[in-house]
Design a protein around this motif. Structure first.
Motif, PDB file in Angstrom:
ATOM      1  N   LEU A 187      42.642  27.912  36.348  1.00 31.17           N
ATOM      2  CA  LEU A 187      42.523  27.717  37.924  1.00 31.17           C
ATOM      3  C   LEU A 187      41.918  29.294  38.380  1.00 31.17           C
ATOM      4  O   LEU A 187      42.640  30.400  38.068  1.00 31.17           O
ATOM      5  CB  LEU A 187      43.645  27.515  38.458  1.00 31.17           C
ATOM      6  N   ASP A 188      40.805  29.299  38.927  1.00 31.57           N
ATOM      7  CA  ASP A 188      40.150  30.661  39.372  1.00 31.57           C
ATOM      8  C   ASP A 188      40.820  31.463  40.193  1.00 31.57           C
ATOM      9  O   ASP A 188      40.743  32.740  40.249  1.00 31.57           O
ATOM     10  CB  ASP A 188      38.823  30.518  39.899  1.00 31.57           C
ATOM     11  N   GLN A 231      47.073  36.464  39.891  1.00 28.93           N
ATOM     12  CA  GLN A 231      46.161  37.638  39.827  1.00 28.93           C
ATOM     13  C   GLN A 231      45.664  37.927  38.517  1.00 28.93           C
ATOM     14  O   GLN A 231      44.495  38.269  38.418  1.00 28.93           O
ATOM     15  CB  GLN A 231      47.283  38.961  40.073  1.00 28.93           C
ATOM     16  N   GLU A 232      46.377  37.469  37.598  1.00 31.94           N
ATOM     17  CA  GLU A 232      45.860  37.653  36.243  1.00 31.94           C
ATOM     18  C   GLU A 232      44.536  36.952  36.033  1.00 31.94           C
ATOM     19  O   GLU A 232      43.539  37.300  35.278  1.00 31.94           O
ATOM     20  CB  GLU A 232      46.990  37.437  35.184  1.00 31.94           C
ATOM     21  N   ASN A 233      44.528  35.633  36.480  1.00 31.46           N
ATOM     22  CA  ASN A 233      43.798  34.801  36.272  1.00 31.46           C
ATOM     23  C   ASN A 233      42.468  34.927  37.097  1.00 31.46           C
ATOM     24  O   ASN A 233      41.321  34.760  36.648  1.00 31.46           O
ATOM     25  CB  ASN A 233      44.284  33.342  36.337  1.00 31.46           C
ATOM     26  N   ASN A 260      36.833  36.381  37.333  1.00 26.67           N
ATOM     27  CA  ASN A 260      35.938  37.171  37.755  1.00 26.67           C
ATOM     28  C   ASN A 260      35.050  37.866  36.782  1.00 26.67           C
ATOM     29  O   ASN A 260      33.951  38.128  36.600  1.00 26.67           O
ATOM     30  CB  ASN A 260      36.307  38.331  38.578  1.00 26.67           C
ATOM     31  N   LEU A 261      35.905  38.279  35.491  1.00 31.90           N
ATOM     32  CA  LEU A 261      34.934  38.971  34.611  1.00 31.90           C
ATOM     33  C   LEU A 261      34.167  38.287  33.875  1.00 31.90           C
ATOM     34  O   LEU A 261      33.051  38.815  33.230  1.00 31.90           O
ATOM     35  CB  LEU A 261      36.168  39.198  33.459  1.00 31.90           C
ATOM     36  N   THR A 309      40.205  42.396  40.457  1.00 33.71           N
ATOM     37  CA  THR A 309      41.046  41.301  40.670  1.00 33.71           C
ATOM     38  C   THR A 309      40.456  40.330  41.838  1.00 33.71           C
ATOM     39  O   THR A 309      40.198  39.245  41.589  1.00 33.71           O
ATOM     40  CB  THR A 309      42.468  41.529  40.893  1.00 33.71           C
ATOM     41  N   TRP A 310      40.264  41.029  42.920  1.00 28.11           N
ATOM     42  CA  TRP A 310      39.858  39.999  44.162  1.00 28.11           C
ATOM     43  C   TRP A 310      38.444  40.174  44.419  1.00 28.11           C
ATOM     44  O   TRP A 310      38.036  39.382  45.350  1.00 28.11           O
ATOM     45  CB  TRP A 310      40.831  40.479  45.347  1.00 28.11           C
ATOM     46  N   TYR A 311      37.703  40.959  43.802  1.00 31.00           N
ATOM     47  CA  TYR A 311      36.007  40.783  44.034  1.00 31.00           C
ATOM     48  C   TYR A 311      35.097  41.248  42.701  1.00 31.00           C
ATOM     49  O   TYR A 311      35.685  41.759  41.733  1.00 31.00           O
ATOM     50  CB  TYR A 311      35.817  41.644  45.280  1.00 31.00           C
TER      51      TYR A 311
END
Ligand code: SAH
Ligand code: SF4
Ligand code: F3S
Length: 442
Positions: free
Chosen positions: A330-331, A371-373, A378-379, A434-436
């Motif tokens: 789950l993104d 956060q981890e996921n 994003n990577l 993490t967020w962008y």
């Protein structure tokens, strides 16, 4: 003479959307919006009752305004609307006697009449439920918040009665708005310069189930909106897992304007907890739905909601939520600690309530997992070329930055001195946080 209104909006996009409609109606009756509370002749709080905390926030806001009125502004008018208003109705007057009106979610179109009555000195409560969705709308203007995205609700209410949730009590039964009304709103928003349309409902994938005279569902609505001329994007939230049909996934895949994004709340990773929540699927069914969406739509982003510490949730069951986030990749997920709500079934299971400290600890662990996921997701996009719709332009640490979203709902930061707000630009993803994502213009 023009008067000034200030509306404090709490809660979800439904309330934000209602505020835009109420400001539209009020402007029609010579009330101009102000962002400064102290300047207002009319103060309104548009409330949320999803958790106890949001309800408390509404009453403390009213308390501050009530004091202003008592101390030195006897002519000030104060109103409460939204989900707490619908749920408490007249009871608001005993808790907050300085309130001039209570306007439930079912009655927002009686606002002009309510204002006329309070200005004549009456105290008003308008909270009766209605079964109508569009029939009571009166074609007032909508004062949409300036943005690239226009939120357009397609359904009101919910029939699902999840055992933790107050929404069916504050928003009533599910009602679909008529396609022609929605399509006109979409065209108006596009004519006003909006570049993205997000169709909104508690359960958008059951859109049209209540039409007796026609077979017209979300997939058809998407086709009709996609056929409108112009360069714009279409999104839809929220999808109830088991109402997502193959036709809907195929339609979303095949229509050029519909973005690769599904918000499919799971709520818990444990089949036993899901059953107690009255969700109509188990872990395996949810897994199959997510797998199907991923297989049919490449690069799709799937986001979810989860609750930590539902009554009776064991440590093992909670861990199943953590593993679900990993397993189904789950993104991103919204997370909340369980809050007992008046009238709901689960609120009566007091003997199974999880102690606050354990609930809080689970909530923290859930946040870390999300956060981890999110970073992991994003990577995957570093090095890729993506289209971004720019939403904002601002200065950050001495540099100018444009930020926007990809079709699959990833936020991208693009350093650039020129304001590109409202434009679709192609970028190469150069990094992931993490967020962008970070992007360079191609
Ligand atoms: N219709 C959407 C959710 C609407 S409410 C759905 O079915 O998924 C938004 C989110 O608030 C829910 O997904 C749930 O995670 C959370 N929520 C609802 N009631 C809650 C409660 N009593 N305590 C904590 N979180 C709650
Ligand atoms: Fe609440 Fe469940 Fe309806 Fe969502 S589907 S609004 S969680 S009752
Ligand atoms: Fe939304 Fe809160 Fe009402 S989440 S529907 S404003 S209870």
């Amino acid at each position: 003479m023009t008067k000034k209104v200030y509306i404090e909006t709490m809660g979800c996009q439904m309330n934000k959307s209602d505020t835009e409609r109420m400001l539209g109606m009020l402007s029609h009756f010579n009330y101009e919006e102000t962002k400064i509370q102290e300047d207002a002749d009319l103060l309104m709080v548009n409330t949320c009752s999803i958790r106890q905390l949001s309800e408390d926030k509404a009453f403390s806001q009213l308390g501050v305004w009530g004091k202003w009125k008592k101390d030195n502004k006897p002519d000030l008018k104060i109103g409460i609307c939204g989900c707490v208003a619908q749920q408490k109705a007249r009871k608001v007057f005993s808790r907050a006697p300085y309130v001039d009106f209570v306007l439930g979610t079912h009655k927002i179109y009686s606002l002009p009449d309510v204002i006329r009555r309070i200005n004549a000195g009456e105290r008003v409560c308008e909270c009766e439920e209605t079964n109508l969705a569009t029939a009571n709308e009166k074609g007032y203007p909508i004062n949409r918040v300036k943005s690239t995205n226009a939120w357009i609700n397609i359904t009101e209410g919910c029939n699902n009665f999840c055992t933790y949730c107050i929404v069916p009590y504050t928003r009533g039964r599910e009602r679909s708005r008529l396609p022609e009304v929605i399509i006109k709103e979409v065209k108006d928003a596009l004519a006003d310069g909006f570049k993205e349309i997000t169709l909104l409902g508690q359960n958008v994938d059951s859109y049209g189930k209540d039409f007796k005279d026609k077979n017209y569902r979300l997939a058809q609505l998407l086709r009709d909106i996609n056929a409108i001329e112009g360069n714009f994007r279409i999104r839809f939230v929220t999808s109830y897992p088991t109402d997502i049909t193959d036709e809907l996934i195929e339609t979303a895949r095949d229509l050029d304007k519909v973005c690769e994004y599904f918000h499919i709340p799971m709520q818990s990773g444990s089949s036993r907890v899901l059953k107690a929540m009255n969700r109509r699927y188990d872990r395996e069914t949810y897994a199959k739905i997510v797998e199907k969406v991923r297989k049919m739509i490449p690069d799709v982003t799937i986001t979810s909601d989860f609750i930590a510490g539902f009554p009776g949730e064991t440590e093992e069951e909670f861990v199943e939520t953590l593993t679900a986030i990993d397993e189904f990749e789950l993104d991103y997920s919204n997370v909340a600690a369980y809050s007992p709500r008046e009238k709901t079934v689960a609120a009566k299971w007091t003997d199974k309530f999880i102690p606050e400290d354990i609930k809080d600890e689970r909530f923290q662990r859930l946040n870390l997992k999300v956060q981890e996921n999110c970073l992991k997701s994003n990577l995957k996009y570093v090095g890729r070329e993506m289209e971004v719709l720019v939403e904002n332009f601002y200065e950050h640490k001495g540099k100018m930055i444009n930020t926007g979203k990809t079709r699959n709902f990833k936020t991208v930061h693009i350093p650039c001195d020129k304001d590109l707000t409202g434009q679709f630009i192609n970028v190469k993803i150069s990094g992931a946080k993490t967020w962008y994502l970070k992007g360079k213009i191609l």
